[in-house]
Write an enzyme that holds these catalytic residues in place. Structure first.
Site, PDB file in Angstrom:
ATOM      1  N   GLY A 107      -6.918  -3.859   4.454  1.00 13.38           N
ATOM      2  CA  GLY A 107      -7.182  -2.680   5.287  1.00 13.38           C
ATOM      3  C   GLY A 107      -6.021  -2.287   6.181  1.00 13.38           C
ATOM      4  N   LEU A 113     -14.209   4.272 -10.646  1.00 17.30           N
ATOM      5  CA  LEU A 113     -15.357   5.107 -10.253  1.00 17.30           C
ATOM      6  C   LEU A 113     -15.856   5.943 -11.433  1.00 17.30           C
ATOM      7  CD1 LEU A 113     -13.666   6.158  -6.936  1.00 17.30           C
ATOM      8  CD2 LEU A 113     -15.679   4.666  -7.131  1.00 17.30           C
ATOM      9  N   HIS A 136      -1.761   5.023  -4.113  1.00 15.80           N
ATOM     10  CA  HIS A 136      -1.425   4.141  -5.234  1.00 15.80           C
ATOM     11  C   HIS A 136       0.038   3.703  -5.100  1.00 15.80           C
ATOM     12  CE1 HIS A 136      -1.597   2.335  -9.164  1.00 15.80           C
ATOM     13  NE2 HIS A 136      -0.450   2.915  -9.441  1.00 15.80           N
ATOM     14  N   GLU A 180     -10.025  10.529 -14.099  1.00 17.40           N
ATOM     15  CA  GLU A 180      -9.084   9.620 -14.763  1.00 17.40           C
ATOM     16  C   GLU A 180      -8.331   8.792 -13.719  1.00 17.40           C
ATOM     17  OE1 GLU A 180      -5.229   9.939 -17.644  1.00 17.40           O
ATOM     18  OE2 GLU A 180      -6.439  11.736 -17.386  1.00 17.40           O
ATOM     19  N   ASP A 206      -5.940   7.031 -11.310  1.00  9.79           N
ATOM     20  CA  ASP A 206      -4.589   7.278 -10.767  1.00  9.79           C
ATOM     21  C   ASP A 206      -3.920   8.527 -11.364  1.00  9.79           C
ATOM     22  OD1 ASP A 206      -4.870   4.911  -9.296  1.00  9.79           O
ATOM     23  OD2 ASP A 206      -3.966   3.695 -10.868  1.00  9.79           O
TER      24      ASP A 206
HETATM   25  C1  GRF Z   1      -2.159  -0.727  -1.052  1.00  7.72           C
HETATM   26  O1  GRF Z   1      -1.024  -1.265  -1.633  1.00  7.72           O
HETATM   27  C2  GRF Z   1      -2.557   0.549  -1.727  1.00  7.72           C
HETATM   28  O2  GRF Z   1      -1.464   1.275  -2.195  1.00  7.72           O
HETATM   29  C3  GRF Z   1      -3.408   0.052  -2.862  1.00  7.72           C
HETATM   30  O3  GRF Z   1      -4.118  -1.037  -2.333  1.00  7.72           O
HETATM   31  C4  GRF Z   1      -3.372  -1.613  -1.275  1.00  7.72           C
HETATM   32  C5  GRF Z   1      -4.255  -1.665  -0.075  1.00  7.72           C
HETATM   33  O4  GRF Z   1      -3.662  -2.315   1.013  1.00  7.72           O
HETATM   34  N1  GRF Z   1      -4.272   1.095  -3.358  1.00  7.72           N
HETATM   35  P1  GRF Z   1      -4.416  -2.411   2.403  1.00  7.72           P
HETATM   36  O5  GRF Z   1      -5.782  -3.036   2.125  1.00  7.72           O
HETATM   37  O6  GRF Z   1      -4.536  -1.027   2.961  1.00  7.72           O
HETATM   38  O7  GRF Z   1      -3.566  -3.305   3.237  1.00  7.72           O
END
Ligand code: GRF
Length: 214
Positions: free
Chosen positions: A13, A94, A110, A144, A146
């Site tokens: 998070g 999802l 992402h 789809e 990402d």
């Molecule tokens: C991040 O690297 C984000 O790009 C990916 O999941 C990770 C989440 O990190 N989707 P965090 O839980 O916000 O530290």
């Protein structure tokens, strides 16, 4: 009343924390009304609780199918009537029904320069492919994986001695800058998705989104 947002997480998070920090500082005029995790051990839940944000855990393993989980998740989210749903490290694929329900009002982050390296282990894959640059993208969520319209990207150079861990750290720093920025634009009604692509302040963005540079 500030802009209602629900954030979905599965892990640490740190992106959630960036949003919390900026909303507390007043840089971001949003109200994070709930944080929902599919994992009860997600550290992000503690971050939310510390900030006084209501939390919910919906364990996907308690549901007989992906459809039933997504239905329960949708019900949990919609209690808060968010104008935006933010996926911040939410590690679930999802259903199309779910993504359609939140069409043009759900964002994801992402860790790659999309459309390169969709899916998992992006840092290791970018190094192995001999890429000169790697980075992160914020995009609207479509059915789809990402593949939704890209809003903003930030990139970093891959150094000779780079490891997936050092690269992840560099990319994470960029994530914490560009995700709040994209949420800010959305909450200020400055982002519009059309057939032609994503528009920011009435200007059509390139297909790979606004290119952030520090
Ligand atoms: C991040 O690297 C984000 O790009 C990916 O999941 C990770 C989440 O990190 N989707 P965090 O839980 O916000 O530290």
């Amino acid at each position: 009343m500030s802009f209602p947002v629900v954030v979905l997480i599965s892990g640490s998070g740190s992106n959630l924390q960036a949003l919390i920090d900026q909303s507390l500082s007043g840089a971001l005029n949003i109200n994070i009304c709930a944080v929902i995790s599919n994992k009860k051990e997600a550290f992000g839940l503690q971050r939310a609780q510390l900030a006084g944000i209501p939390t919910h855990v919906l364990n996907h393993k308690d549901y007989a199918s992906r459809e039933l989980f997504d239905l329960a998740l949708k019900e949990c989210i919609d209690v808060y009537q968010p104008k935006l749903v933010v996926l911040a490290g939410f590690m679930r694929i999802l259903t199309a029904d779910f993504t359609q329900h939140y069409q043009d009002r759900m964002l994801n982050i992402h860790p790659s320069l999309l459309p390169k390296f969709k899916g998992l282990d992006t840092h290791a894959r970018a190094i192995a492919a001999g890429e000169e640059y790697h980075g992160v993208s914020v995009h609207f969520v479509s059915a789809e994986l990402d593949a939704g319209a890209i809003i903003i990207q930030a990139k970093t150079q891959i150094s000779i001695d780079e490891t997936p861990e050092t690269l992840a750290q560099k990319v994470h720093k960029l994530e914490h800058i560009i995700y709040p920025e994209a949420v800010k634009w959305f909450s200020e009604d400055r982002l519009v998705v059309k057939e032609t692509g994503v528009w920011l302040d009435n200007t059509l963005l390139p297909e790979n989104g606004f290119q952030y540079s520090s």
